[in-house]
Scaffold this motif. Structure first.
Motif, PDB file in Angstrom:
ATOM      1  N   LEU A  32       0.790  -1.346  -0.008  1.00  0.00           N
ATOM      2  CA  LEU A  32      -0.055  -0.074  -0.027  1.00  0.00           C
ATOM      3  C   LEU A  32       0.970   1.157  -0.144  1.00  0.00           C
ATOM      4  CD1 LEU A  32      -2.876   0.959   0.112  1.00  0.00           C
ATOM      5  CD2 LEU A  32      -2.841   0.885   2.596  1.00  0.00           C
ATOM      6  N   THR A  33       1.319   1.705  -1.105  1.00  0.00           N
ATOM      7  CA  THR A  33       2.128   2.918  -1.284  1.00  0.00           C
ATOM      8  C   THR A  33       1.619   4.140  -1.476  1.00  0.00           C
ATOM      9  OG1 THR A  33       1.912   2.667  -3.846  1.00  0.00           O
ATOM     10  CG2 THR A  33       3.574   1.352  -2.966  1.00  0.00           C
ATOM     11  N   LYS A  34       2.220   5.357  -1.093  1.00  0.00           N
ATOM     12  CA  LYS A  34       1.725   6.482  -0.907  1.00  0.00           C
ATOM     13  C   LYS A  34       0.878   6.772  -2.188  1.00  0.00           C
ATOM     14  CE  LYS A  34       3.131  11.288  -0.945  1.00  0.00           C
ATOM     15  NZ  LYS A  34       4.223  12.375  -0.665  1.00  0.00           N
ATOM     16  N   GLU A  35       1.425   6.652  -3.312  1.00  0.00           N
ATOM     17  CA  GLU A  35       0.564   6.776  -4.684  1.00  0.00           C
ATOM     18  C   GLU A  35      -0.746   5.934  -4.800  1.00  0.00           C
ATOM     19  OE1 GLU A  35       3.899   5.777  -4.455  1.00  0.00           O
ATOM     20  OE2 GLU A  35       4.643   7.782  -4.892  1.00  0.00           O
ATOM     21  N   LEU A  36      -1.076   4.573  -4.177  1.00  0.00           N
ATOM     22  CA  LEU A  36      -1.938   4.111  -4.303  1.00  0.00           C
ATOM     23  C   LEU A  36      -3.208   4.718  -2.940  1.00  0.00           C
ATOM     24  CD1 LEU A  36      -0.825   0.301  -4.072  1.00  0.00           C
ATOM     25  CD2 LEU A  36      -1.891   1.477  -5.967  1.00  0.00           C
ATOM     26  N   LYS A  37      -2.380   5.178  -2.070  1.00  0.00           N
ATOM     27  CA  LYS A  37      -3.370   5.664  -1.229  1.00  0.00           C
ATOM     28  C   LYS A  37      -4.017   6.921  -1.763  1.00  0.00           C
ATOM     29  CE  LYS A  37      -0.959   4.027   3.014  1.00  0.00           C
ATOM     30  NZ  LYS A  37       0.005   4.705   4.362  1.00  0.00           N
ATOM     31  N   MET A  38      -3.264   7.740  -2.377  1.00  0.00           N
ATOM     32  CA  MET A  38      -3.626   8.894  -2.980  1.00  0.00           C
ATOM     33  C   MET A  38      -4.806   8.566  -3.940  1.00  0.00           C
ATOM     34  SD  MET A  38      -2.049  11.557  -1.845  1.00  0.00           S
ATOM     35  CE  MET A  38      -1.926  10.523  -0.273  1.00  0.00           C
ATOM     36  N   GLN A  39      -4.597   7.473  -4.741  1.00  0.00           N
ATOM     37  CA  GLN A  39      -5.857   7.336  -5.577  1.00  0.00           C
ATOM     38  C   GLN A  39      -7.192   6.781  -4.887  1.00  0.00           C
ATOM     39  OE1 GLN A  39      -4.605   4.593  -8.924  1.00  0.00           O
ATOM     40  NE2 GLN A  39      -2.378   4.783  -8.166  1.00  0.00           N
ATOM     41  N   LEU A  40      -6.932   6.454  -3.565  1.00  0.00           N
ATOM     42  CA  LEU A  40      -8.183   5.991  -2.894  1.00  0.00           C
ATOM     43  C   LEU A  40      -8.635   7.233  -2.100  1.00  0.00           C
ATOM     44  CD1 LEU A  40      -6.723   2.819  -1.164  1.00  0.00           C
ATOM     45  CD2 LEU A  40      -8.790   2.861  -2.468  1.00  0.00           C
ATOM     46  N   LEU A  41      -7.958   8.394  -2.190  1.00  0.00           N
ATOM     47  CA  LEU A  41      -8.538   9.545  -1.280  1.00  0.00           C
ATOM     48  C   LEU A  41      -9.445   9.967  -2.010  1.00  0.00           C
ATOM     49  CD1 LEU A  41      -5.122  10.827   0.398  1.00  0.00           C
ATOM     50  CD2 LEU A  41      -7.192  10.144   1.437  1.00  0.00           C
ATOM     51  N   ILE A  42      -9.771   9.762  -3.570  1.00  0.00           N
ATOM     52  CA  ILE A  42     -10.876  10.556  -4.096  1.00  0.00           C
ATOM     53  C   ILE A  42     -12.228  10.008  -3.720  1.00  0.00           C
ATOM     54  CG2 ILE A  42      -9.088  10.772  -6.135  1.00  0.00           C
ATOM     55  CD1 ILE A  42     -10.851   8.654  -7.624  1.00  0.00           C
ATOM     56  N   ILE A  43     -12.240   9.052  -2.780  1.00  0.00           N
ATOM     57  CA  ILE A  43     -13.477   8.534  -2.524  1.00  0.00           C
ATOM     58  C   ILE A  43     -14.521   9.362  -2.165  1.00  0.00           C
ATOM     59  CG2 ILE A  43     -14.602   6.954  -0.500  1.00  0.00           C
ATOM     60  CD1 ILE A  43     -12.183   4.815  -0.802  1.00  0.00           C
ATOM     61  N   PRO A  44     -14.309  10.653  -1.231  1.00  0.00           N
ATOM     62  CA  PRO A  44     -15.418  11.516  -0.822  1.00  0.00           C
ATOM     63  C   PRO A  44     -15.789  12.103  -2.261  1.00  0.00           C
ATOM     64  CG  PRO A  44     -13.751  11.667   0.696  1.00  0.00           C
ATOM     65  CD  PRO A  44     -12.909  10.650  -0.266  1.00  0.00           C
ATOM     66  N   MET A  45     -15.054  12.331  -3.278  1.00  0.00           N
ATOM     67  CA  MET A  45     -15.673  12.898  -4.645  1.00  0.00           C
ATOM     68  C   MET A  45     -15.990  11.895  -5.557  1.00  0.00           C
ATOM     69  SD  MET A  45     -12.376  15.629  -4.573  1.00  0.00           S
ATOM     70  CE  MET A  45     -11.084  14.453  -4.198  1.00  0.00           C
ATOM     71  N   LEU A  46     -16.363  10.630  -5.378  1.00  0.00           N
ATOM     72  CA  LEU A  46     -16.981   9.914  -6.306  1.00  0.00           C
ATOM     73  C   LEU A  46     -18.232  10.044  -6.728  1.00  0.00           C
ATOM     74  CD1 LEU A  46     -15.533   6.305  -4.823  1.00  0.00           C
ATOM     75  CD2 LEU A  46     -14.658   7.365  -6.929  1.00  0.00           C
ATOM     76  N   ASP A  47     -18.493   9.904  -7.744  1.00  0.00           N
ATOM     77  CA  ASP A  47     -19.867  10.285  -8.263  1.00  0.00           C
ATOM     78  C   ASP A  47     -20.928   9.190  -7.799  1.00  0.00           C
ATOM     79  OD1 ASP A  47     -19.616  12.690  -9.722  1.00  0.00           O
ATOM     80  OD2 ASP A  47     -19.276  11.596 -11.704  1.00  0.00           O
ATOM     81  N   VAL A  48     -22.102   9.827  -7.289  1.00  0.00           N
ATOM     82  CA  VAL A  48     -22.975   8.777  -6.590  1.00  0.00           C
ATOM     83  C   VAL A  48     -24.347   9.179  -7.154  1.00  0.00           C
ATOM     84  CG1 VAL A  48     -24.065   8.076  -4.279  1.00  0.00           C
ATOM     85  CG2 VAL A  48     -21.668   8.404  -4.635  1.00  0.00           C
ATOM     86  N   VAL A  49     -25.360   8.503  -7.285  1.00  0.00           N
ATOM     87  CA  VAL A  49     -26.718   8.800  -7.616  1.00  0.00           C
ATOM     88  C   VAL A  49     -27.651   8.618  -6.550  1.00  0.00           C
ATOM     89  CG1 VAL A  49     -28.396   8.345  -9.079  1.00  0.00           C
ATOM     90  CG2 VAL A  49     -26.392   8.511 -10.089  1.00  0.00           C
TER      91      VAL A  49
END
Length: 310
Positions: free
Chosen positions: A258-275
């Protein structure tokens, strides 16, 4: 307004100035080879009111009490991580709503039949969202999952959530031989764990903002769990994290660590598009809609929780 998610994975000094989060980096300030101009430019400020989640992922981060006070006053979730970089703590405000006492009482007085109906809705939508993820990413037959979702009874007396989960996890990561969904299991479990921790913080933040007790669940009731209601409400949102993890695996050849780069990709969760209710919005906003509707269910104004639909 969409709130920012901040992650600090390097040593930092966080202080408060003019209602702004002031970020200073010791590694830059103590570097004698850098000119003063560059050191000054390395200092950043962010309005406290723009922040929704803060992840503290380094043991050499200093945070002033003024910063914590300001963050909590603005209903920000502060997550702390252990030496392995995994979330272990969550800090939330004690008072997040002006009518909090009234809403606490509504939640505490919720009848058993109401809680069972709410859990039925939760499980049904979770299974339907899992079905969409499985259908979109595999060639497996998902008709059984749709049938299980439609058959969920009050309180999920038949444990169709468990049956659906077993089928879902058995087939979702077929490219990872022997994969078993387990907190301490092999990859990509570590990606799922990290993503769910972020999601849990977002949901808990929304519950507090809606004046509800994150501890008192409608189904989860582990005596050692301080976020039972958050764990209930986040269930239909979990498949969004699952889909993001699948996308990350496709983009990255090596996910063993679980690298820093992978964590950064997971940090977009609050901004994911949801219906939710046919309208698209960022997950953080959708979570607020969900928890606000839960309050209305407790008060008897409405009968259905506004859960996301994939």
């Amino acid at each position: 307004m969409i709130k920012k998610t901040l992650c600090f994975s390097s040593p930092a000094y966080l202080s408060l100035g003019n209602a702004q989060l002031v970020i200073r980096l010791p590694e830059v300030e103590n570097n004698e080879t850098l000119p003063q101009r560059m050191k000054k430019e390395a200092e950043r400020t962010i309005p406290i009111e723009d922040i929704g989640v803060v992840m503290l992922d380094n043991r050499r981060i200093t945070v002033t009490s003024g910063v914590l006070e300001a963050l909590l006053e603005n209903n920000c979730a502060v997550i702390t991580c252990d030496q392995k970089g995994m979330p272990v703590g969550l800090l939330l405000p004690l008072c997040g709503n002006t009518t909090q006492n009234e809403r606490f009482r509504l939640q505490l007085d919720a009848s058993l039949p109401l809680r069972k109906q709410l859990w039925q809705q939760t499980v049904k939508q979770k299974i339907l969202n899992q079905e969409r993820v499985l259908h979109a990413n595999t060639d497996k037959n998902t008709g059984c999952m749709r049938a299980w979702a439609n058959d969920v009874r009050s309180g999920d007396a038949d444990n169709l959530e468990g049956r659906a989960a077993a089928y879902y996890w058995k087939n979702l990561f077929a490219g990872h031989p022997g994969f078993v969904r387990d907190r301490d299991g092999a990859p990509p479990n570590h990606l799922l764990n990290y993503g769910y921790a972020i999601l849990r913080a977002v949901i808990a933040r929304s519950l507090v903002g809606s004046g509800l007790l994150p501890t008192l669940g409608i189904h989860h009731h582990n005596r050692y769990n301080a976020y039972c209601l958050a764990d209930d409400v986040m269930e239909p949102y979990r498949p969004y994290v699952d889909q993001l993890v699948i996308d990350i695996i496709r983009r990255n050849e090596d996910i063993s660590v679980l690298t820093k780069e992978l964590k950064m990709q997971l940090l977009i969760i609050p901004m994911l598009d949801v219906v939710v209710n046919g309208k698209r919005s960022p997950l953080m906003i959708a979570a607020q809609q969900t928890t606000a509707s839960l309050v209305k269910c407790f008060s008897g104004e409405i009968r259905r929780v506004s859960y996301p639909e994939m």
